[in-house]
Design a protein around this motif. Structure first.
Motif, PDB file in Angstrom:
ATOM      1  N   MET A   1       5.126 122.225  35.018  1.00  0.00           N
ATOM      2  CA  MET A   1       4.413 121.095  35.597  1.00  0.00           C
ATOM      3  C   MET A   1       3.804 121.540  36.931  1.00  0.00           C
ATOM      4  SD  MET A   1       5.847 117.361  36.740  1.00  0.00           S
ATOM      5  CE  MET A   1       5.760 116.497  35.213  1.00  0.00           C
ATOM      6  N   SER A   2       2.518 121.272  37.092  1.00  0.00           N
ATOM      7  CA  SER A   2       1.845 121.666  38.330  1.00  0.00           C
ATOM      8  C   SER A   2       2.139 120.662  39.436  1.00  0.00           C
ATOM      9  CB  SER A   2       0.335 121.767  38.092  1.00  0.00           C
ATOM     10  OG  SER A   2      -0.209 120.469  37.974  1.00  0.00           O
ATOM     11  N   VAL A   3       1.877 121.075  40.645  1.00  0.00           N
ATOM     12  CA  VAL A   3       2.074 120.207  41.811  1.00  0.00           C
ATOM     13  C   VAL A   3       1.218 118.955  41.680  1.00  0.00           C
ATOM     14  CG1 VAL A   3       1.655 120.047  44.300  1.00  0.00           C
ATOM     15  CG2 VAL A   3       2.699 122.100  43.349  1.00  0.00           C
ATOM     16  N   TYR A   4       0.007 119.095  41.173  1.00  0.00           N
ATOM     17  CA  TYR A   4      -0.925 117.973  41.057  1.00  0.00           C
ATOM     18  C   TYR A   4      -0.464 116.933  40.037  1.00  0.00           C
ATOM     19  CZ  TYR A   4      -3.710 121.154  43.783  1.00  0.00           C
ATOM     20  OH  TYR A   4      -4.135 121.996  44.761  1.00  0.00           O
ATOM     21  N   SER A   5       0.086 117.401  38.941  1.00  0.00           N
ATOM     22  CA  SER A   5       0.587 116.441  37.941  1.00  0.00           C
ATOM     23  C   SER A   5       1.854 115.758  38.461  1.00  0.00           C
ATOM     24  CB  SER A   5       0.827 117.126  36.596  1.00  0.00           C
ATOM     25  OG  SER A   5       1.782 118.151  36.718  1.00  0.00           O
ATOM     26  N   GLU A   6       2.668 116.467  39.208  1.00  0.00           N
ATOM     27  CA  GLU A   6       3.857 115.852  39.811  1.00  0.00           C
ATOM     28  C   GLU A   6       3.455 114.802  40.846  1.00  0.00           C
ATOM     29  OE1 GLU A   6       7.964 117.156  42.094  1.00  0.00           O
ATOM     30  OE2 GLU A   6       6.700 118.701  41.178  1.00  0.00           O
ATOM     31  N   MET A   7       2.408 115.088  41.621  1.00  0.00           N
ATOM     32  CA  MET A   7       1.905 114.118  42.598  1.00  0.00           C
ATOM     33  C   MET A   7       1.383 112.873  41.893  1.00  0.00           C
ATOM     34  SD  MET A   7       0.133 116.769  45.349  1.00  0.00           S
ATOM     35  CE  MET A   7      -1.186 115.693  45.725  1.00  0.00           C
ATOM     36  N   GLU A   8       0.678 113.051  40.793  1.00  0.00           N
ATOM     37  CA  GLU A   8       0.146 111.925  40.025  1.00  0.00           C
ATOM     38  C   GLU A   8       1.283 111.078  39.457  1.00  0.00           C
ATOM     39  OE1 GLU A   8      -2.496 109.268  38.660  1.00  0.00           O
ATOM     40  OE2 GLU A   8      -2.920 110.958  39.983  1.00  0.00           O
ATOM     41  N   THR A   9       2.318 111.720  38.964  1.00  0.00           N
ATOM     42  CA  THR A   9       3.487 111.004  38.443  1.00  0.00           C
ATOM     43  C   THR A   9       4.135 110.179  39.559  1.00  0.00           C
ATOM     44  OG1 THR A   9       3.879 112.767  36.830  1.00  0.00           O
ATOM     45  CG2 THR A   9       5.712 111.279  37.292  1.00  0.00           C
ATOM     46  N   LEU A  10       4.286 110.768  40.736  1.00  0.00           N
ATOM     47  CA  LEU A  10       4.868 110.053  41.887  1.00  0.00           C
ATOM     48  C   LEU A  10       4.003 108.862  42.292  1.00  0.00           C
ATOM     49  CD1 LEU A  10       6.185 112.971  44.126  1.00  0.00           C
ATOM     50  CD2 LEU A  10       7.529 111.249  42.935  1.00  0.00           C
ATOM     51  N   ARG A  11       2.690 109.027  42.302  1.00  0.00           N
ATOM     52  CA  ARG A  11       1.789 107.913  42.638  1.00  0.00           C
ATOM     53  C   ARG A  11       1.980 106.746  41.672  1.00  0.00           C
ATOM     54  NH1 ARG A  11      -2.147 112.043  43.151  1.00  0.00           N
ATOM     55  NH2 ARG A  11      -2.443 112.566  45.338  1.00  0.00           N
ATOM     56  N   LYS A  12       2.076 107.040  40.377  1.00  0.00           N
ATOM     57  CA  LYS A  12       2.271 105.988  39.377  1.00  0.00           C
ATOM     58  C   LYS A  12       3.606 105.281  39.578  1.00  0.00           C
ATOM     59  CE  LYS A  12      -0.695 107.964  35.837  1.00  0.00           C
ATOM     60  NZ  LYS A  12      -0.779 108.633  34.538  1.00  0.00           N
ATOM     61  N   GLU A  13       4.660 106.041  39.879  1.00  0.00           N
ATOM     62  CA  GLU A  13       5.966 105.436  40.128  1.00  0.00           C
ATOM     63  C   GLU A  13       5.921 104.528  41.358  1.00  0.00           C
ATOM     64  OE1 GLU A  13       9.093 108.344  40.461  1.00  0.00           O
ATOM     65  OE2 GLU A  13       8.561 109.260  38.541  1.00  0.00           O
ATOM     66  N   ILE A  14       5.246 104.972  42.408  1.00  0.00           N
ATOM     67  CA  ILE A  14       5.135 104.176  43.637  1.00  0.00           C
ATOM     68  C   ILE A  14       4.364 102.897  43.374  1.00  0.00           C
ATOM     69  CG2 ILE A  14       4.072 104.112  45.943  1.00  0.00           C
ATOM     70  CD1 ILE A  14       4.827 107.127  46.156  1.00  0.00           C
ATOM     71  N   GLU A  15       3.257 102.982  42.646  1.00  0.00           N
ATOM     72  CA  GLU A  15       2.468 101.790  42.315  1.00  0.00           C
ATOM     73  C   GLU A  15       3.293 100.800  41.504  1.00  0.00           C
ATOM     74  OE1 GLU A  15      -1.060 103.132  40.346  1.00  0.00           O
ATOM     75  OE2 GLU A  15      -1.860 104.086  42.147  1.00  0.00           O
ATOM     76  N   GLU A  16       4.046 101.311  40.524  1.00  0.00           N
ATOM     77  CA  GLU A  16       4.870 100.439  39.685  1.00  0.00           C
ATOM     78  C   GLU A  16       5.975  99.771  40.507  1.00  0.00           C
ATOM     79  OE1 GLU A  16       8.126 101.171  36.228  1.00  0.00           O
ATOM     80  OE2 GLU A  16       6.201 102.192  35.947  1.00  0.00           O
ATOM     81  N   LYS A  17       6.630 100.528  41.344  1.00  0.00           N
ATOM     82  CA  LYS A  17       7.707  99.968  42.173  1.00  0.00           C
ATOM     83  C   LYS A  17       7.161  99.005  43.223  1.00  0.00           C
ATOM     84  CE  LYS A  17      10.985 103.520  41.243  1.00  0.00           C
ATOM     85  NZ  LYS A  17      12.266 104.013  41.577  1.00  0.00           N
ATOM     86  N   THR A  18       5.991  99.279  43.757  1.00  0.00           N
ATOM     87  CA  THR A  18       5.357  98.374  44.717  1.00  0.00           C
ATOM     88  C   THR A  18       5.048  97.038  44.046  1.00  0.00           C
ATOM     89  OG1 THR A  18       4.404 100.214  45.956  1.00  0.00           O
ATOM     90  CG2 THR A  18       3.396  98.062  46.273  1.00  0.00           C
ATOM     91  N   ARG A  19       4.514  97.070  42.849  1.00  0.00           N
ATOM     92  CA  ARG A  19       4.214  95.846  42.099  1.00  0.00           C
ATOM     93  C   ARG A  19       5.496  95.055  41.823  1.00  0.00           C
ATOM     94  NH1 ARG A  19       1.813  98.142  38.337  1.00  0.00           N
ATOM     95  NH2 ARG A  19       3.426  98.131  36.739  1.00  0.00           N
ATOM     96  N   LYS A  20       6.548  95.753  41.411  1.00  0.00           N
ATOM     97  CA  LYS A  20       7.819  95.091  41.123  1.00  0.00           C
ATOM     98  C   LYS A  20       8.405  94.469  42.400  1.00  0.00           C
ATOM     99  CE  LYS A  20      12.313  95.643  39.047  1.00  0.00           C
ATOM    100  NZ  LYS A  20      13.214  96.445  38.270  1.00  0.00           N
ATOM    101  N   LEU A  21       8.321  95.173  43.519  1.00  0.00           N
ATOM    102  CA  LEU A  21       8.820  94.655  44.794  1.00  0.00           C
ATOM    103  C   LEU A  21       8.061  93.398  45.207  1.00  0.00           C
ATOM    104  CD1 LEU A  21      10.569  94.868  47.338  1.00  0.00           C
ATOM    105  CD2 LEU A  21       8.840  96.420  48.282  1.00  0.00           C
TER     106      LEU A  21
END
Length: 139
Positions: A1-21
């Motif tokens: 997994m490249s750094v860029y795909s890991e960053m994209e995965t983290l962004r999606k997790e943050i967006e999802e958790k922000t919406r849930k919060l």
């Protein structure tokens, strides 16, 4: 997994958790937070006065600013307390007493005269400020 795909995965997790919060905050009222208190300055309510900002329990803020309101207090949440900040923490204030019964700037005399009336959960001790003592408590 490249750094860029890991960053994209983290962004999606943050967006999802922000919406849930945001959903949880809309459904559940938390009395602990950062509150700004204002009151009206005239009977029409066209002008207002900022009384102050309070971090902690809403009811404690209401008690603190209640005597300064005109008709009513406006209590606006301006932030949330982090879990770290919501735990009890020590607060302290350095002060000195000017009274005929206490020798001016005498820390030991102040401590001696005040120790009998210290509220439960509070402590008095000498301060590093000239002529002052310190009141400590957990908030």
């Amino acid at each position: 997994m490249s750094v860029y795909s890991e960053m994209e995965t983290l962004r999606k997790e943050i967006e999802e958790k922000t919406r849930k919060l945001q959903e949880m905050e809309q459904e559940n009222f938390d009395v602990d937070g950062v509150w700004e208190f204002t009151t009206e300055l005239d009977c029409e309510g066209r002008r207002s006065r900022r009384l102050g900002r309070y971090e902690g329990n809403l009811y404690d803020g209401i008690k603190l600013y209640g005597s300064q309101c005109y008709y009513s207090l406006r209590c606006k949440r301006v932030g949330f307390l982090s879990i770290k900040n919501s735990k009890p923490r020590k607060k302290s204030v350095c002060f000195n007493i000017e009274d005929n019964s206490i020798k001016p700037s005498d820390k030991k005399d102040q401590l001696e005269k005040l120790k009998v009336s210290v509220p439960v959960g509070h402590t008095l001790k000498e301060s590093n400020q000239y002529g002052c003592i310190t009141l400590e408590w957990e908030a």
